[in-house]
Design an enzyme around this catalytic site. Structure first.
Site, PDB file in Angstrom:
ATOM      1  N   SER A   1       0.833  -1.178  -0.139  1.00  0.00           N
ATOM      2  CA  SER A   1       0.140  -0.004  -0.021  1.00  0.00           C
ATOM      3  C   SER A   1       0.955   1.432  -0.210  1.00  0.00           C
ATOM      4  O   SER A   1       1.813   1.611  -0.935  1.00  0.00           O
ATOM      5  CB  SER A   1      -1.462  -0.533   1.169  1.00  0.00           C
ATOM      6  OG  SER A   1      -1.689   0.761   1.183  1.00  0.00           O
TER       7      SER A   1
ATOM      8  N   ASP B   1      -9.518  -3.913  -6.006  1.00  0.00           N
ATOM      9  CA  ASP B   1      -8.608  -3.569  -4.388  1.00  0.00           C
ATOM     10  C   ASP B   1      -8.700  -2.132  -4.742  1.00  0.00           C
ATOM     11  O   ASP B   1      -7.835  -1.286  -5.863  1.00  0.00           O
ATOM     12  CB  ASP B   1      -6.895  -3.184  -4.542  1.00  0.00           C
ATOM     13  CG  ASP B   1      -6.398  -3.055  -3.630  1.00  0.00           C
ATOM     14  OD1 ASP B   1      -7.450  -1.906  -2.990  1.00  0.00           O
ATOM     15  OD2 ASP B   1      -5.816  -3.111  -2.803  1.00  0.00           O
TER      16      ASP B   1
ATOM     17  N   HIS C   1      -7.705  -5.671   0.008  1.00  0.00           N
ATOM     18  CA  HIS C   1      -6.897  -5.104   0.314  1.00  0.00           C
ATOM     19  C   HIS C   1      -5.480  -5.697   1.069  1.00  0.00           C
ATOM     20  O   HIS C   1      -4.244  -4.760   1.159  1.00  0.00           O
ATOM     21  CB  HIS C   1      -6.940  -3.427   0.938  1.00  0.00           C
ATOM     22  CG  HIS C   1      -5.751  -2.620   0.618  1.00  0.00           C
ATOM     23  ND1 HIS C   1      -4.796  -2.043  -0.775  1.00  0.00           N
ATOM     24  CD2 HIS C   1      -4.941  -1.645   1.323  1.00  0.00           C
ATOM     25  CE1 HIS C   1      -3.639  -1.246  -0.057  1.00  0.00           C
ATOM     26  NE2 HIS C   1      -4.154  -1.360   1.138  1.00  0.00           N
TER      27      HIS C   1
END
Length: 441
Positions: A267, A330, A381
């Site tokens: 991320s 995502d 995610h």
């Protein structure tokens, strides 16, 4: 914060999209550095592959052993002929680096009562063992801290990851080189969320001899990477200076050996990893004393876009290799640049739109997965869900996804907000970001 159709501009690069459906249960440069010569588990996915033949020239690949083909596994040929099907050695390396990133989450102290709140729970000598990676062969050499440059009461320096190097001789032999790894966690705190969604491009200016105003990156990620907190408890200096100093030290220490630099993050952490890869290459720090170029590879898990087309092209020119592992459901991988991105940069193959220099663009080669669970949307995610899918190649049988593409839902949400002509694209990204956060992604 805790991919994309390619234009003809980057048809020279290998691009493979691997589609699988599955269910998932989890969701400043230091003054002494001189510039050198440049240069939770998933189950039963199904697969279909769309392959674009690369124009890059591929070297003959050795037939066995990571030590013999580590350069190809690290992206020397942009992973050509390793993605269709996914080569077992590459799969194993993606999982291995993903687990080194997972250690960041396991070690991060989120207990407000703790003396090490927002820092690592363990000392450097214990971290690998305490997070289940005592067998990895790596020794942690430095902890890294970052500070979002945001006017918030709780905005302070916090532990963001670590630098480690292989010290186990058996592992060095298996890898075929000594590997320097920098691992970054993703978004956890509110200040980091704000930084993630600044959604404005600004020149990186990493090259001390050339401002390169055409090379732009997202301002929030840049602030995390370059801001300094003089009141930091465990360290001083920006995330950038900490990293450049430590990596330069390790390169000098092992200057007579074969070395690789691997940067991995999830991320927001993947954005920092990409920025660091570009920074090292732009400064020419990935050259050893004998003039050999040290390969830089980024393993990006669920990463957002980092910069514009100029940034992407400069990374390619410098030879920074980026493998992006993404879930097509995502929403974080669609940010920033929900609207202005590589998909809307040109008309056909010949005409660049006036705002193309302001478009966000993904960097590197994409390995795309496809999983979603209606009763737990945050799984899209989750890093363990990503790794769980990759660990189950034998179970990749057909199964239907549960429900509609989550990103389609989010786009529908934005379209129903009654946006007028004054609505800015940055504000749209913020709205999407707020919804992502509300899903605990």
């Amino acid at each position: 914060m805790s991919s994309s159709s390619l234009t003809s501009h980057n048809n020279k690069h290998h691009s493979t999209r691997l589609h699988a459906t599955a269910t998932a249960t989890a969701v400043a440069v230091p003054s002494n550095l001189s510039r050198q010569n440049h240069a939770t588990s998933t189950s039963a996915p199904s697969i279909s592959i769309r392959h674009i033949t690369p124009t890059v020239k591929v070297r003959n690949q050795p037939k066995s052993g990571l030590a013999n083909m580590w350069r190809e596994i690290q992206g020397a040929s942009d992973w050509a002929n390793l993605m269709e099907p996914l080569h077992p050695l590459l799969r194993a390396e993606i999982i291995r680096y993903g687990e080194l990133v997972t250690a960041c989450y396991k070690a991060f102290d989120l207990d407000p009562r703790s003396k090490r709140y927002l820092n690592c729970k363990y000392g450097k000598s214990r971290m690998m063992e305490e997070t289940g990676l005592g067998h990895s062969g790596y020794t942690v050499t430095k902890y890294i801290y970052a500070t979002p440059d945001i006017d918030m009461p709780t905005c302070c320096s916090r532990w963001i990851g670590y630098v480690a190097v292989t010290t186990d001789e058996k592992e060095i032999k298996r890898l075929g080189r000594r590997d320097i790894i920098v691992s970054f966690r993703g978004t956890v705190t509110s200040a980091e969320w704000v930084a993630n969604f600044m959604s404005s491009l600004t020149p990186a200016r990493f090259d001390p001899h050339n401002d390169r105003l055409d090379v732009k990156v997202e301002s929030g990620f840049l602030s995390l990477y370059t801001s300094d907190d003089s009141s930091a408890k465990f360290t001083t200096g920006s995330c950038r200076n900490q990293l450049l100093s430590e990596i330069a030290r390790l390169i000098n220490k092992y200057k007579d050996e074969e070395i690789s630099i691997t940067l991995a993050g999830h991320s927001m952490g993947s954005s920092l990893a990409t920025l660091l890869g570009y920074d090292l290459a732009e400064l020419g720090l990935n050259w050893d004393a004998s003039g050999r170029k040290i390969p830089i590879t980024v393993y990006s898990f669920a990463g957002p876009r980092v910069g514009n087309l100029g940034f992407k092209e400069r990374c390619e020119e410098l030879g920074v290799k980026v493998l992006r592992v993404v879930n097509v459901n995502d929403p974080v991988t669609k940010l920033p640049g929900v609207f202005l991105n590589e998909n809307f940069r040109s008309l056909g193959e010949r005409f660049e739109l006036p705002w193309s220099c302001s478009c966000y663009t993904h960097v590197g080669v994409e390995l795309a997965l496809n999983f979603f669970k209606m009763n737990n949307p945050a799984c899209v995610h989750d890093l363990e869900a990503y790794l769980g899918l990759l660990k189950c190649p034998a179970q990749m049988a057909q199964i239907k996804t549960e429900g509609e593409d989550i990103f389609t839902k989010l786009k529908d949400f934005i379209s129903k907000q009654g946006l007028d002509n004054a609505w800015r694209f940055e504000a749209a990204a913020l709205q999407l970001g707020n919804l992502v956060q509300s899903l605990n992604i």
